[in-house]
Write a protein that holds these residues in place. Sequence first.
Motif, PDB file in Angstrom:
ATOM      1  N   TYR A 142      -4.043 -14.128   0.535  1.00  0.00           N
ATOM      2  CA  TYR A 142      -3.808 -12.817   1.144  1.00  0.00           C
ATOM      3  C   TYR A 142      -2.387 -12.381   0.806  1.00  0.00           C
ATOM      4  CZ  TYR A 142      -8.194 -13.028   3.662  1.00  0.00           C
ATOM      5  OH  TYR A 142      -9.533 -13.066   3.979  1.00  0.00           O
ATOM      6  N   TYR A 143      -2.285 -11.199   0.239  1.00  0.00           N
ATOM      7  CA  TYR A 143      -0.996 -10.617  -0.117  1.00  0.00           C
ATOM      8  C   TYR A 143      -0.695  -9.420   0.781  1.00  0.00           C
ATOM      9  CZ  TYR A 143      -1.435 -13.044  -4.659  1.00  0.00           C
ATOM     10  OH  TYR A 143      -1.572 -13.976  -5.654  1.00  0.00           O
ATOM     11  N   CYS A 144       0.563  -9.294   1.167  1.00  0.00           N
ATOM     12  CA  CYS A 144       1.007  -8.017   1.713  1.00  0.00           C
ATOM     13  C   CYS A 144       1.829  -7.328   0.632  1.00  0.00           C
ATOM     14  CB  CYS A 144       1.787  -8.186   3.009  1.00  0.00           C
ATOM     15  SG  CYS A 144       3.307  -9.172   2.911  1.00  0.00           S
ATOM     16  N   ALA A 145       1.878  -6.011   0.690  1.00  0.00           N
ATOM     17  CA  ALA A 145       2.552  -5.262  -0.364  1.00  0.00           C
ATOM     18  C   ALA A 145       3.071  -3.940   0.178  1.00  0.00           C
ATOM     19  CB  ALA A 145       1.592  -5.004  -1.528  1.00  0.00           C
ATOM     20  N   ARG A 146       4.149  -3.475  -0.423  1.00  0.00           N
ATOM     21  CA  ARG A 146       4.651  -2.137  -0.117  1.00  0.00           C
ATOM     22  C   ARG A 146       3.876  -1.140  -0.963  1.00  0.00           C
ATOM     23  NH1 ARG A 146      10.807  -0.255  -1.328  1.00  0.00           N
ATOM     24  NH2 ARG A 146       9.922   0.117  -3.410  1.00  0.00           N
ATOM     25  N   GLN A 147       3.437  -0.078  -0.329  1.00  0.00           N
ATOM     26  CA  GLN A 147       2.650   0.935  -1.021  1.00  0.00           C
ATOM     27  C   GLN A 147       3.473   2.213  -1.128  1.00  0.00           C
ATOM     28  OE1 GLN A 147      -1.168   1.657   0.779  1.00  0.00           O
ATOM     29  NE2 GLN A 147      -1.704   3.282  -0.632  1.00  0.00           N
ATOM     30  N   ARG A 148       3.868   2.531  -2.337  1.00  0.00           N
ATOM     31  CA  ARG A 148       4.658   3.725  -2.601  1.00  0.00           C
ATOM     32  C   ARG A 148       3.674   4.873  -2.759  1.00  0.00           C
ATOM     33  NH1 ARG A 148       7.671   2.350  -7.480  1.00  0.00           N
ATOM     34  NH2 ARG A 148       6.412   3.760  -8.769  1.00  0.00           N
ATOM     35  N   LEU A 149       3.686   5.752  -1.799  1.00  0.00           N
ATOM     36  CA  LEU A 149       2.684   6.811  -1.746  1.00  0.00           C
ATOM     37  C   LEU A 149       3.398   8.144  -1.757  1.00  0.00           C
ATOM     38  CD1 LEU A 149      -0.242   7.648  -1.432  1.00  0.00           C
ATOM     39  CD2 LEU A 149      -0.074   7.212   1.005  1.00  0.00           C
ATOM     40  N   GLN A 150       3.382   8.787  -2.910  1.00  0.00           N
ATOM     41  CA  GLN A 150       4.025  10.084  -3.060  1.00  0.00           C
ATOM     42  C   GLN A 150       3.043  11.046  -3.719  1.00  0.00           C
ATOM     43  OE1 GLN A 150       7.771   9.413  -5.087  1.00  0.00           O
ATOM     44  NE2 GLN A 150       8.319   7.728  -3.721  1.00  0.00           N
ATOM     45  N   LYS A 151       3.508  12.249  -4.014  1.00  0.00           N
ATOM     46  CA  LYS A 151       2.609  13.295  -4.502  1.00  0.00           C
ATOM     47  C   LYS A 151       1.855  12.856  -5.752  1.00  0.00           C
ATOM     48  CE  LYS A 151       2.435  18.186  -5.640  1.00  0.00           C
ATOM     49  NZ  LYS A 151       3.225  19.430  -5.789  1.00  0.00           N
ATOM     50  N   ARG A 152       2.557  12.214  -6.672  1.00  0.00           N
ATOM     51  CA  ARG A 152       1.934  11.833  -7.929  1.00  0.00           C
ATOM     52  C   ARG A 152       1.884  10.322  -8.126  1.00  0.00           C
ATOM     53  NH1 ARG A 152       1.163  15.982 -11.507  1.00  0.00           N
ATOM     54  NH2 ARG A 152       2.187  17.944 -11.016  1.00  0.00           N
ATOM     55  N   GLU A 153       2.060   9.577  -7.063  1.00  0.00           N
ATOM     56  CA  GLU A 153       2.060   8.126  -7.175  1.00  0.00           C
ATOM     57  C   GLU A 153       1.342   7.513  -5.990  1.00  0.00           C
ATOM     58  OE1 GLU A 153       6.674   7.949  -8.789  1.00  0.00           O
ATOM     59  OE2 GLU A 153       5.981   6.607  -7.222  1.00  0.00           O
ATOM     60  N   ASN A 154       0.671   6.438  -6.241  1.00  0.00           N
ATOM     61  CA  ASN A 154       0.095   5.641  -5.167  1.00  0.00           C
ATOM     62  C   ASN A 154      -0.033   4.240  -5.737  1.00  0.00           C
ATOM     63  OD1 ASN A 154      -1.361   4.396  -3.156  1.00  0.00           O
ATOM     64  ND2 ASN A 154      -2.796   6.076  -2.894  1.00  0.00           N
ATOM     65  N   VAL A 155       0.986   3.417  -5.483  1.00  0.00           N
ATOM     66  CA  VAL A 155       1.055   2.109  -6.119  1.00  0.00           C
ATOM     67  C   VAL A 155       1.485   1.048  -5.113  1.00  0.00           C
ATOM     68  CG1 VAL A 155       1.663   3.071  -8.383  1.00  0.00           C
ATOM     69  CG2 VAL A 155       3.469   2.410  -6.788  1.00  0.00           C
ATOM     70  N   PHE A 156       1.066  -0.166  -5.381  1.00  0.00           N
ATOM     71  CA  PHE A 156       1.592  -1.323  -4.662  1.00  0.00           C
ATOM     72  C   PHE A 156       2.738  -1.860  -5.510  1.00  0.00           C
ATOM     73  CE2 PHE A 156      -1.430  -1.253  -1.362  1.00  0.00           C
ATOM     74  CZ  PHE A 156      -2.638  -0.869  -1.919  1.00  0.00           C
ATOM     75  N   ASP A 157       3.969  -1.499  -5.154  1.00  0.00           N
ATOM     76  CA  ASP A 157       5.084  -1.759  -6.058  1.00  0.00           C
ATOM     77  C   ASP A 157       5.855  -3.038  -5.765  1.00  0.00           C
ATOM     78  OD1 ASP A 157       7.698   0.532  -4.821  1.00  0.00           O
ATOM     79  OD2 ASP A 157       6.324  -0.817  -3.761  1.00  0.00           O
ATOM     80  N   ILE A 158       5.797  -3.536  -4.569  1.00  0.00           N
ATOM     81  CA  ILE A 158       6.440  -4.807  -4.235  1.00  0.00           C
ATOM     82  C   ILE A 158       5.468  -5.638  -3.420  1.00  0.00           C
ATOM     83  CG2 ILE A 158       8.361  -5.929  -3.052  1.00  0.00           C
ATOM     84  CD1 ILE A 158      10.021  -3.450  -3.691  1.00  0.00           C
TER      85      ILE A 158
END
Lengths: 107, 122
Positions: free
Chosen positions: B95-111
């Motif tokens: 099980y991983y936790c992750a930061r989700q960068r959610l902006q107008k043109r982005e939706n990523v698990f970046d860290i």
Amino acid sequence: DIQMTQSPSSLSASVGDRVTITCQASQDISNHLNWYQQKPGKAPKLLIYDAYNLETGVPSRFSGGGSATEFTFTISSLQPEDIAIYYCQQYHDLPYTFGQGTKLDIK
Amino acid sequence: QPQLQESGPGLVKPSQTLSLTCTVSGDSISSRSYYWGWIRQPPGKGLEWIGSIYYSGSTYDNPSLKSRVTMSADTSKNEFSLKMRSVTAADTAVYYCARQRLQKRENVFDIWGQGTMVTVSS
């Protein structure tokens, strides 16, 4: 759910080779696609977002392209440290879904 | 560089509740720029998104988990948590936790956190 299908499932290439992985979505996802690299025993690492944008700090030999249902991920010159499993991931619709992964190793 | 660290029991009995916490350092979960997510990976298999939470408590999760999931956030401790009820062997995974960068043109698990292995077994 949107199905993401990667090909090939595994790939062997030589150092310096150009390597391309494809990811097909079961429906149009615009450019809402990310690529991750996962090395053995490690967490995934974000490489490409929005189909073609290189994440900060990621080497420029990595690139992405495509739109709608067909996407590509390319390593322009394979390095030994690129040995990993690569995953595509769509965020066009919930639930977010990942491809099954492409395992890349050195020939 | 922000860091995330998962913690919780490595072994859970079938039908019981899996509980994990993700402690965040070097960033605030109260940041309005991010959601915080959970992703899992069964041994030798691919990645499955479980769900995501905003600092306000707003959540959304994967319907495939049939509403077994509850997420919460504790801004005072800068951590967020996952509970999964009625677990079976199929829930055995890293099980991983992750930061989700959610902006107008982005939706990523970046860290991402390093991941924690949870085994469901009696």
